[in-house]
Design a protein around this motif. Structure first.
Motif, PDB file in Angstrom:
ATOM      1  N   SER A   8     -56.902 106.452 140.375  1.00 22.77           N
ATOM      2  CA  SER A   8     -57.472 106.270 141.710  1.00 22.77           C
ATOM      3  C   SER A   8     -58.028 104.865 141.858  1.00 22.77           C
ATOM      4  O   SER A   8     -57.831 104.203 142.896  1.00 22.77           O
ATOM      5  CB  SER A   8     -58.573 107.301 141.953  1.00 22.77           C
ATOM      6  OG  SER A   8     -58.050 108.617 141.949  1.00 22.77           O
ATOM      7  N   GLU A  11     -55.149 102.364 142.273  1.00 23.14           N
ATOM      8  CA  GLU A  11     -54.490 102.473 143.572  1.00 23.14           C
ATOM      9  C   GLU A  11     -55.339 101.829 144.668  1.00 23.14           C
ATOM     10  O   GLU A  11     -54.814 101.131 145.545  1.00 23.14           O
ATOM     11  CB  GLU A  11     -54.222 103.937 143.907  1.00 23.14           C
ATOM     12  CG  GLU A  11     -53.309 104.156 145.098  1.00 23.14           C
ATOM     13  CD  GLU A  11     -51.896 103.647 144.858  1.00 23.14           C
ATOM     14  OE1 GLU A  11     -51.295 103.128 145.813  1.00 23.14           O
ATOM     15  OE2 GLU A  11     -51.403 103.759 143.721  1.00 23.14           O
ATOM     16  N   VAL A  12     -56.646 102.041 144.629  1.00 23.17           N
ATOM     17  CA  VAL A  12     -57.518 101.406 145.622  1.00 23.17           C
ATOM     18  C   VAL A  12     -57.497  99.886 145.443  1.00 23.17           C
ATOM     19  O   VAL A  12     -57.448  99.125 146.422  1.00 23.17           O
ATOM     20  CB  VAL A  12     -58.964 101.936 145.510  1.00 23.17           C
ATOM     21  CG1 VAL A  12     -59.892 101.163 146.448  1.00 23.17           C
ATOM     22  CG2 VAL A  12     -59.008 103.426 145.851  1.00 23.17           C
ATOM     23  N   ASP A  14     -55.032  98.113 144.294  1.00 25.89           N
ATOM     24  CA  ASP A  14     -53.728  97.606 144.732  1.00 25.89           C
ATOM     25  C   ASP A  14     -53.594  97.592 146.249  1.00 25.89           C
ATOM     26  O   ASP A  14     -53.001  96.670 146.820  1.00 25.89           O
ATOM     27  CB  ASP A  14     -52.605  98.446 144.121  1.00 25.89           C
ATOM     28  CG  ASP A  14     -52.420  98.174 142.635  1.00 25.89           C
ATOM     29  OD1 ASP A  14     -52.919  97.135 142.156  1.00 25.89           O
ATOM     30  OD2 ASP A  14     -51.775  99.000 141.957  1.00 25.89           O
ATOM     31  N   THR A  15     -54.104  98.633 146.898  1.00 30.16           N
ATOM     32  CA  THR A  15     -53.941  98.742 148.354  1.00 30.16           C
ATOM     33  C   THR A  15     -55.065  98.071 149.118  1.00 30.16           C
ATOM     34  O   THR A  15     -54.885  97.697 150.286  1.00 30.16           O
ATOM     35  CB  THR A  15     -53.869 100.213 148.786  1.00 30.16           C
ATOM     36  OG1 THR A  15     -55.098 100.885 148.428  1.00 30.16           O
ATOM     37  CG2 THR A  15     -52.694 100.924 148.121  1.00 30.16           C
ATOM     38  N   LYS A  20     -55.313 104.415 152.521  1.00 27.81           N
ATOM     39  CA  LYS A  20     -53.950 104.213 152.030  1.00 27.81           C
ATOM     40  C   LYS A  20     -53.809 104.699 150.595  1.00 27.81           C
ATOM     41  O   LYS A  20     -52.793 105.291 150.224  1.00 27.81           O
ATOM     42  CB  LYS A  20     -53.574 102.736 152.128  1.00 27.81           C
ATOM     43  CG  LYS A  20     -53.424 102.227 153.547  1.00 27.81           C
ATOM     44  CD  LYS A  20     -53.064 100.741 153.564  1.00 27.81           C
ATOM     45  CE  LYS A  20     -52.932 100.222 154.994  1.00 27.81           C
ATOM     46  NZ  LYS A  20     -52.615  98.769 155.020  1.00 27.81           N
ATOM     47  N   ALA A  21     -54.821 104.446 149.774  1.00 32.78           N
ATOM     48  CA  ALA A  21     -54.770 104.900 148.385  1.00 32.78           C
ATOM     49  C   ALA A  21     -54.747 106.413 148.305  1.00 32.78           C
ATOM     50  O   ALA A  21     -54.008 107.003 147.517  1.00 32.78           O
ATOM     51  CB  ALA A  21     -55.963 104.346 147.617  1.00 32.78           C
ATOM     52  N   GLN A  29     -59.223 111.916 151.313  1.00 27.69           N
ATOM     53  CA  GLN A  29     -60.030 110.714 151.094  1.00 27.69           C
ATOM     54  C   GLN A  29     -61.401 111.027 150.485  1.00 27.69           C
ATOM     55  O   GLN A  29     -61.850 110.281 149.602  1.00 27.69           O
ATOM     56  CB  GLN A  29     -60.196 109.934 152.398  1.00 27.69           C
ATOM     57  CG  GLN A  29     -60.909 108.592 152.184  1.00 27.69           C
ATOM     58  CD  GLN A  29     -60.909 107.727 153.431  1.00 27.69           C
ATOM     59  OE1 GLN A  29     -60.051 107.851 154.276  1.00 27.69           O
ATOM     60  NE2 GLN A  29     -61.890 106.858 153.538  1.00 27.69           N
TER      61      GLN A  29
END
Length: 314
Positions: A8, A11-12, A14-15, A20-21, A29
């Motif tokens: 998680s 992903e946060v 990266d985005t 979106k993550a 969310q």
């Protein structure tokens, strides 16, 4: 701290966006936010600067990110090793493909693969060729079917590609209107008829737009911005013509194909994988299934045989 929390966090990072993550991870969310908060409490440091619509890493987050990526990669390597020990009874294959291939070659290949290996978990990513190549490079996919020439030399790690087949682009119309069009049609004739076109970003939309531009043609568009399933349905209902890859006509009895001439358009489908990662038994089996399925679609006696040709790699 657990792998789900680390995934998680990555992903946060990266985005740059919690919503979106959460969508990418198939999480609500609030669940994602709780995971990040729990991780921050366990580490005793905030990992993100939170601002409306924009998320950035703190110094602690910057420090954790490479370690988190390495831990997730190590966990994936362990999973691959366990898959090998289990043979093809369990495991996972992460396959990426363009939208037009997902409704044709991929659908056929997955059906065959699942029948032969029901214990293997299948994950599909449906994106454009460039996004799929980037996902491969980031370790998010095992295999990807791509349809546009992408510069692989600039990517790290290096990717390996095999050409699978060459597929003609054809014009489709509803079965009710087929006789009014005929067996072949030129690009100029297509431009003069109502046409249903894909949204910008589709590899196919970019290729056909380039062909019209090169010929100095301004197509008559009746519907613009649709996805593949919608395009096929709109054509079935008689809204207009569309230019599509021949393979999407599998199991579409209400559509008819018309050979496109002057110019003849085609595309090459290639299978890409990481050159620096040993393929799992499940991924190797999927690769075999893809090439076998391509051969079946291109075989003499099928309705696609005039439009689909195997290449040396297949």
């Amino acid at each position: 701290m657990n792998l789900e929390q680390l995934a998680s966090f990555v992903e946060v990072a990266d985005t740059g966006h919690f919503t979106k993550a959460a969508a990418a991870l198939h999480l609500a969310q609030p669940s994602l936010s709780r995971q990040i908060s729990t991780l921050e409490k366990e580490l005793g440091a905030e990992l993100f600067h939170r601002a409306r619509g924009h998320i950035t890493l703190t110094a602690a987050g910057e420090s954790l990110l490479p370690t988190a990526r390495r831990m997730l990669a190590d966990a994936e390597a362990i999973r691959r090793d366990m898959d090998e020990l289990a043979g093809l009874r369990t495991g996972r294959v992460r396959l990426g493909a363009t939208p037009t291939l997902c409704v044709s070659l991929v659908a056929e290949a997955l059906s065959r693969f699942h029948a032969d290996h029901p214990g293997i978990e299948l994950e599909v990513m449906e994106k454009g060729s460039r996004e799929l190549v980037e996902a491969l490079g980031q370790g998010q996919l095992d295999l990807a079917l791509i349809t546009r020439t992408v510069d692989l030399s600039a990517l790290t790690p290096r990717l390996h590609t095999q050409e699978v087949l060459r597929e003609d682009l054809v014009v489709i119309t509803s079965a009710d209107h087929w006789e009014s069009v005929g067996d072949s049609i030129t690009l100029a004739e297509v431009a003069d008829r109502p046409q249903v076109v894909f949204h910008h970003g589709y590899d196919l939309r970019e290729a056909t737009s380039a062909a019209f531009d090169a010929a100095g043609l301004d197509p008559s568009v009746v519907v613009e911005g649709a996805e593949m399933d919608a395009v096929l349905r709109f054509v079935e209902r008689g809204l207009g013509l569309a230019i599509v890859p021949a393979m999407v006509l599998v199991d579409r009895p209400r559509l008819r194909s018309i050979r496109l001439t002057d110019p003849h358009l085609s595309r090459t489908v290639s299978l890409a994988s990481r050159a620096d990662v040993r393929a799992t038994a499940a991924a190797s089996a999927m690769e075999t299934t893809i090439f076998d399925t391509a051969g079946r679609l291109a075989a003499e006696g099928t309705g696609l045989a005039p439009y689909v040709r195997l290449l040396p790699g297949g």
